[in-house]
Write a protein that holds these residues in place. Structure first.
Motif, PDB file in Angstrom:
ATOM      1  N   GLY A   1      27.633   1.007  31.008  1.00 23.15           N
ATOM      2  CA  GLY A   1      26.432   0.189  30.834  1.00 23.15           C
ATOM      3  C   GLY A   1      25.305   0.643  31.742  1.00 23.15           C
ATOM      4  N   MET A   2      25.622   0.995  32.981  1.00 24.73           N
ATOM      5  CA  MET A   2      24.618   1.530  33.902  1.00 24.73           C
ATOM      6  C   MET A   2      24.028   2.832  33.349  1.00 24.73           C
ATOM      7  SD  MET A   2      26.639   0.871  37.499  1.00 24.73           S
ATOM      8  CE  MET A   2      25.385   1.588  38.548  1.00 24.73           C
TER       9      MET A   2
ATOM     10  N   PHE B   1      30.307  -4.534  30.435  1.00 28.91           N
ATOM     11  CA  PHE B   1      29.276  -3.622  29.932  1.00 28.91           C
ATOM     12  C   PHE B   1      27.890  -4.236  30.127  1.00 28.91           C
ATOM     13  CE2 PHE B   1      26.482  -2.216  26.447  1.00 28.91           C
ATOM     14  CZ  PHE B   1      26.472  -0.839  26.678  1.00 28.91           C
ATOM     15  N   CYS B   2      27.754  -5.528  29.823  1.00 25.21           N
ATOM     16  CA  CYS B   2      26.481  -6.225  30.080  1.00 25.21           C
ATOM     17  C   CYS B   2      26.157  -6.207  31.574  1.00 25.21           C
ATOM     18  CB  CYS B   2      26.559  -7.668  29.579  1.00 25.21           C
ATOM     19  SG  CYS B   2      26.579  -7.844  27.788  1.00 25.21           S
ATOM     20  N   GLY B   3      27.195  -6.349  32.402  1.00 21.59           N
ATOM     21  CA  GLY B   3      26.986  -6.253  33.841  1.00 21.59           C
ATOM     22  C   GLY B   3      26.468  -4.882  34.249  1.00 21.59           C
ATOM     23  N   GLY B   4      26.900  -3.840  33.537  1.00 20.09           N
ATOM     24  CA  GLY B   4      26.404  -2.492  33.800  1.00 20.09           C
ATOM     25  C   GLY B   4      24.941  -2.331  33.429  1.00 20.09           C
ATOM     26  N   LEU B   5      24.528  -2.928  32.299  1.00 14.99           N
ATOM     27  CA  LEU B   5      23.113  -2.897  31.929  1.00 14.99           C
ATOM     28  C   LEU B   5      22.268  -3.583  33.000  1.00 14.99           C
ATOM     29  CD1 LEU B   5      23.400  -3.772  28.113  1.00 14.99           C
ATOM     30  CD2 LEU B   5      23.018  -1.509  29.129  1.00 14.99           C
TER      31      LEU B   5
ATOM     32  N   LEU C   1      21.761  10.699  35.050  1.00 17.05           N
ATOM     33  CA  LEU C   1      22.741  11.710  35.454  1.00 17.05           C
ATOM     34  C   LEU C   1      23.752  11.143  36.449  1.00 17.05           C
ATOM     35  CD1 LEU C   1      20.352  14.775  35.867  1.00 17.05           C
ATOM     36  CD2 LEU C   1      21.889  14.308  33.969  1.00 17.05           C
ATOM     37  N   VAL C   2      23.258  10.380  37.424  1.00 19.27           N
ATOM     38  CA  VAL C   2      24.147   9.809  38.436  1.00 19.27           C
ATOM     39  C   VAL C   2      25.136   8.831  37.805  1.00 19.27           C
ATOM     40  CG1 VAL C   2      24.253   8.327  40.482  1.00 19.27           C
ATOM     41  CG2 VAL C   2      22.544  10.142  40.343  1.00 19.27           C
ATOM     42  N   PHE C   3      24.635   7.925  36.965  1.00 22.38           N
ATOM     43  CA  PHE C   3      25.503   6.927  36.364  1.00 22.38           C
ATOM     44  C   PHE C   3      26.433   7.551  35.321  1.00 22.38           C
ATOM     45  CE2 PHE C   3      21.870   3.741  37.271  1.00 22.38           C
ATOM     46  CZ  PHE C   3      22.252   3.696  38.610  1.00 22.38           C
ATOM     47  N   GLY C   4      26.003   8.666  34.711  1.00 24.10           N
ATOM     48  CA  GLY C   4      26.895   9.385  33.805  1.00 24.10           C
ATOM     49  C   GLY C   4      28.105   9.919  34.542  1.00 24.10           C
ATOM     50  N   SER C   5      27.878  10.439  35.745  1.00 21.60           N
ATOM     51  CA  SER C   5      29.005  10.928  36.549  1.00 21.60           C
ATOM     52  C   SER C   5      29.915   9.778  36.950  1.00 21.60           C
ATOM     53  CB  SER C   5      28.487  11.638  37.805  1.00 21.60           C
ATOM     54  OG  SER C   5      27.988  10.709  38.751  1.00 21.60           O
ATOM     55  N   MET C   6      29.324   8.613  37.196  1.00 25.19           N
ATOM     56  CA  MET C   6      30.129   7.445  37.540  1.00 25.19           C
ATOM     57  C   MET C   6      31.017   7.027  36.377  1.00 25.19           C
ATOM     58  SD  MET C   6      27.430   5.089  39.615  1.00 25.19           S
ATOM     59  CE  MET C   6      28.568   3.706  39.653  1.00 25.19           C
TER      60      MET C   6
ATOM     61  N   VAL D   1      18.440 -10.699  32.280  1.00 22.09           N
ATOM     62  CA  VAL D   1      19.002 -11.392  31.112  1.00 22.09           C
ATOM     63  C   VAL D   1      20.438 -10.931  30.869  1.00 22.09           C
ATOM     64  CG1 VAL D   1      18.807 -11.690  28.611  1.00 22.09           C
ATOM     65  CG2 VAL D   1      16.755 -11.765  30.041  1.00 22.09           C
ATOM     66  N   PHE D   2      20.652  -9.624  30.985  1.00 21.71           N
ATOM     67  CA  PHE D   2      22.001  -9.093  30.780  1.00 21.71           C
ATOM     68  C   PHE D   2      22.938  -9.494  31.927  1.00 21.71           C
ATOM     69  CE2 PHE D   2      19.617  -6.326  27.919  1.00 21.71           C
ATOM     70  CZ  PHE D   2      20.440  -6.349  26.811  1.00 21.71           C
ATOM     71  N   GLY D   3      22.377  -9.717  33.107  1.00 23.76           N
ATOM     72  CA  GLY D   3      23.200 -10.195  34.213  1.00 23.76           C
ATOM     73  C   GLY D   3      23.766 -11.576  33.932  1.00 23.76           C
TER      74      GLY D   3
END
Length: 408
Positions: free
Chosen positions: A67-68, A119-123, A357-362, A93-95
């Motif tokens: 989500g991030m 997933f919403c928490g990630g957004l 890029l950073v969150f993709g690696s996560m 809102v997603f939080g």
């Protein structure tokens, strides 16, 4: 016609606004950061009780990271087109949704719903992770590292918000473990949204001179400094996420420690992540970004070494504390490096691309952690950190040896 000239007085005025925004964002970070603490402390354990396969236990945490990753670019686009505050409020809102959906998942015993909630928490996390860049928007070049650092310091209080929320609410709605915790998570996200009302960042210009001077993203991304900043950010956040995601599950399931002990370990971890932020910006201003990032990478390597030495509560807590300290220096330093690579008209797209890029690696490390832990164990999780640190450290050392080009 009167021409406005930038004077020291104007710069002071700008930094007064930057300090005000940094305070607002620090308070919002203290609340919003609890979202991550709750998800990391609970969803691995909740996932283990709901998942059809033990190897899938960390998938809800991985869903948060996805989500991030997915949210990083849209948050940047909304900030560019509608203003920073609008983008951050959409994230809020997603939080709220994250808490409600996860609560329903526990009530119904639904693993897919828990994944949707995280997933919403990630957004939401994609939005509140960009608070650090929002703090730099109105800051002078001299104050920028401190503005970023002050906002990250707000996360210090997120350690208490998230961990204490879990400890005091985990059993309130019996027999549904963590159901009340997730409702509390939604309430905290709503409070953070109220704080963001006080944020004051001018909306970006959509045309004119600034747009004409903006370079293509491909040109910016080829800068050696940007490449090294991204690699160091990926290493700092990716490894931190890999070990942090695995630690609660390893403590409770693999080593037999209690949920309270694992949650307190995460509290110390978050304290170590954000506590140094009160002086990290000052260290960057004094010594530069590269030495601070290098120190961060070294501390992360030290945490992995401790993880190989034992599995007592003290060992786990020491791993999490060193990991948090290393993340703070590595990630804040890498963030400051990114802000040195773009012009004002380019900031939203460059910052969003960096976070993408950073969150993709996560996302990769999150999905890997559950499988590594289930098949090989806690030792393998720690060993994985060393080659990544070696690559990032080598590139950082190479950049330090290169003369920095003069600014245009």
């Amino acid at each position: 016609m009167t021409i406005a000239i930038e004077t020291p007085a104007n710069i002071v005025s700008d930094d007064r606004l930057a300090k005000r925004n940094a305070l607002v964002l620090a308070v919002a970070q203290a609340l919003a950061g609890g979202n991550n603490a709750v998800i990391v402390a609970t969803s691995g354990i909740a996932g283990a009780s709901l998942a059809p396969d033990p190897g899938l236990a960390t998938v809800p945490i991985s869903a948060m990271v996805v989500g991030m990753w997915v949210g990083a670019l849209p948050i940047g686009m909304m900030a560019k087109n509608y203003g920073r505050r609008f983008a951050l409020q959409v994230g809020s809102v997603f939080g709220v949704l994250a808490g409600f959906v996860s609560c329903v998942a526990m009530l119904q015993g639904s693993f897919p719903q828990l994944i949707l909630g995280t997933f919403c928490g990630g957004l939401y996390a994609a939005a509140h992770q960009s608070y650090r860049f929002a703090a730099a928007d109105t800051a002078s070049e001299a104050f920028r590292p401190k503005a970023i650092s002050y906002v990250m310091a707000g996360g210090l209080f997120a350690a208490f918000v998230g961990a204490q929320l879990v400890i005091f609410t985990k059993d309130l709605w019996q027999p549904f473990l963590f159901a009340a915790t997730y409702l509390g998570q939604a309430a905290v996200a709503l409070l953070a949204a109220g704080v963001l009302v006080f944020l004051r960042i001018p909306k970006p210009s959509k045309a004119g001179h600034h747009e004409a001077t903006a370079r293509p993203l491909s040109e910016i991304a080829r800068q050696s400094r940007f490449i090294v900043a991204v690699v160091c950010g990926v290493a700092s956040y990716g490894i931190m996420n890999l070990i942090m995601t695995s630690a609660p599950l390893a403590m409770v399931v693999e080593c037999g420690h209690s949920v309270t002990e694992s949650t307190l370990g995460l509290q110390w971890h978050v304290l170590a992540m954000y506590g140094p932020s009160f002086f990290t910006g000052t260290l960057i201003s004094r010594f530069g970004t590269k030495p601070v990032v290098g120190a961060g990478l070294g501390l992360i390597a030290a945490s992995a070494i401790v993880g190989l030495l034992g599995t007592s509560v003290a060992h786990f807590w020491a791993v999490l504390i060193l990991l948090g300290l290393g993340w703070n220096f590595g990630f804040i330093g890498a963030t400051a490096m990114v802000t040195e690579c773009h012009r004002p008209a380019e900031r939203n797209k460059v910052q969003a691309f960096n976070d993408f890029l950073v969150f993709g690696s996560m996302a990769v490390t999150s999905f890997s952690s559950g499988k590594l832990l289930a098949t090989i164990g806690w030792v393998a999780v720690n060993i994985t950190a060393f080659p990544i640190i070696l690559v990032a450290g080598t590139l950082l050392f190479w950049l330090a040896l290169r003369p920095r080009p003069h600014a245009a």
